[in-house]
Design an enzyme around this catalytic site. Structure first.
Site, mmCIF file in Angstrom:
data_model
loop_
_atom_site.group_PDB
_atom_site.id
_atom_site.type_symbol
_atom_site.label_atom_id
_atom_site.label_comp_id
_atom_site.label_asym_id
_atom_site.label_seq_id
_atom_site.Cartn_x
_atom_site.Cartn_y
_atom_site.Cartn_z
ATOM 1 N N ARG A 1 0.740 -0.979 0.516
ATOM 2 C CA ARG A 1 0.125 0.389 0.282
ATOM 3 C C ARG A 1 1.082 1.405 0.031
ATOM 4 O O ARG A 1 1.933 1.287 1.141
ATOM 5 C CB ARG A 1 -1.289 0.040 1.520
ATOM 6 C CG ARG A 1 -1.897 -1.272 1.262
ATOM 7 C CD ARG A 1 -2.929 -0.536 0.069
ATOM 8 N NE ARG A 1 -4.091 -1.419 -0.026
ATOM 9 C CZ ARG A 1 -4.287 -2.592 -0.704
ATOM 10 N NH1 ARG A 1 -2.753 -2.891 -0.955
ATOM 11 N NH2 ARG A 1 -5.220 -3.836 -0.425
ATOM 12 N N GLU B 1 -4.414 7.268 -5.658
ATOM 13 C CA GLU B 1 -4.693 5.694 -6.933
ATOM 14 C C GLU B 1 -6.383 6.317 -7.685
ATOM 15 O O GLU B 1 -7.783 5.875 -6.609
ATOM 16 C CB GLU B 1 -4.944 4.487 -6.497
ATOM 17 C CG GLU B 1 -3.236 4.402 -5.866
ATOM 18 C CD GLU B 1 -3.239 2.495 -5.696
ATOM 19 O OE1 GLU B 1 -4.294 1.794 -6.102
ATOM 20 O OE2 GLU B 1 -2.354 2.417 -5.177
ATOM 21 N N HIS C 1 -0.404 -0.403 -10.492
ATOM 22 C CA HIS C 1 -1.507 -1.313 -8.981
ATOM 23 C C HIS C 1 -2.211 -2.510 -9.626
ATOM 24 O O HIS C 1 -2.807 -3.117 -9.765
ATOM 25 C CB HIS C 1 -2.300 -0.659 -7.818
ATOM 26 C CG HIS C 1 -2.931 -1.448 -7.274
ATOM 27 N ND1 HIS C 1 -2.955 -0.721 -5.636
ATOM 28 C CD2 HIS C 1 -2.518 -2.577 -7.393
ATOM 29 C CE1 HIS C 1 -3.536 -1.421 -4.796
ATOM 30 N NE2 HIS C 1 -3.237 -2.897 -5.285
#
Length: 323
Positions: A242, A271, A290
């Site tokens: 993260r 994000e 991601h």
């Protein structure tokens, strides 16, 4: 028998969901796919209000208590994967919303972690760009040739399921593996082929630091200016867990000042990453959008199970309920 009429499929950036599951079995359920992410809560409520079922893609759209309480039609909320810290399970229970997860396939984040490690250490992306531009075997910035991982020290921060698998690959490459987390024991580290060290020792020793922690109040910013300052100038840091585990201003400063050799990042503090985010112009970085859980095999597992979850709910016998 519970009846569902409208399903919202959220954050399907690639338009991949409906091609990777037996959705034809839910012929009576209207399905609406959204490929963007809305962060404004009022706009999100307006979008989701008509739906009685929602399929969330991991943590791309968080569901906090305030949002859940503004969706009176919602009966079933599904997350891809077996848990989702971005969804308030207690709020779902209080509103009689069934909250379920799906299965997943393997550990695709391990692949991405090693892709980032190898690309960051060897400069593969930059070398490919040089080759395509006609610059055969041109050295990396400042005359660097790149580094092998064999014989180096791999520091794993968080030696759980994923961290342990990353550690085993490191050992196979001929790396020495050290590890630290707040609750790690000598025995657990040894079982994964690692040596437990202190946090300070890990950042001082490691040639590669890889993060594998769950984001929580105690892990947020766990890598700050002090940890980055302790790293070797030749060392790199990789984060596939993260974004907020690393203090963003401290990382940017270390990269721009050349105090560490590089960073491989699959996760960020915001994000989707805004187009003018400062990390995009930071030197010595390998950046991915991601992709840790994004694979053909994992998506098929997600969405095949999601259909099963909806069928079970409609039959009055929910499965994979998260409490």
């Amino acid at each position: 028998m519970p009846s569902l009429t409208r399903l919202a499929i959220l954050d399907d950036y690639q338009g991949a969901v409906l091609q990777r599951g037996p959705w034809e079995r839910l012929a009576g359920l209207e399905k609406t796919v959204f490929r963007d992410t809305i962060t404004d809560q009022d706009a999100l409520v307006a979008r989701l209000m008509p739906f009685d079922a929602i399929l969330a893609m991991r943590e791309r759209t968080p569901f906090n208590r305030a949002l859940i309480e503004r969706l009176p039609n919602l009966k079933l909320l599904i997350t891809t994967g077996e848990r989702n810290r971005g969804i308030d399970a207690a709020a779902c229970a209080e509103r009689s919303i069934t909250f379920c997860g799906t299965s997943s396939f393997g550990a695709p984040t391990v692949d991405v972690t090693w892709g980032l490690i190898l690309n960051t250490m060897r400069g593969l992306a930059e070398q490919q760009a040089n080759l395509r531009a006609g610059r055969w075997q041109q050295m990396l910035g400042a005359g660097h040739l790149g580094h092998t991982v064999e014989g180096k020290v791999l520091g794993i921060v968080g030696l759980g399921k994923l961290g342990s698998r990353v550690a085993r690959v490191g050992a196979a490459f001929g790396m020495s593996v050290v590890a630290w987390s707040q609750n790690l024991t000598d025995e657990a580290a040894a079982a994964a082929g690692a040596t437990r060290v202190s946090k300070a020792e890990l950042f001082r020793m490691a040639d590669v630091v890889s993060l594998h922690l769950i984001l929580s109040d105690r892990s947020r910013g766990i890598v700050g200016a002090a940890e980055l300052a302790a790293m070797k100038p030749s060392a790199v840091i990789v984060n596939t867990s993260r974004g907020p585990l690393i203090d963003q201003p401290a990382l940017l400063a270390a990269l721009h000042e050349g105090r560490i050799a590089g960073a491989g990042l699959d996760v960020f503090d915001a994000e989707p990453l805004p187009p003018h985010h400062p990390i995009l112009s930071a030197p010595r970085t390998v950046l991915l959008p991601h992709l840790g859980y994004v694979s053909e095999e994992n998506y098929r597992a997600y969405f095949e199970t999601a259909v099963e979850v909806i069928e079970a709910f409609q039959a009055g016998s929910p499965i994979r309920v998260i409490s």
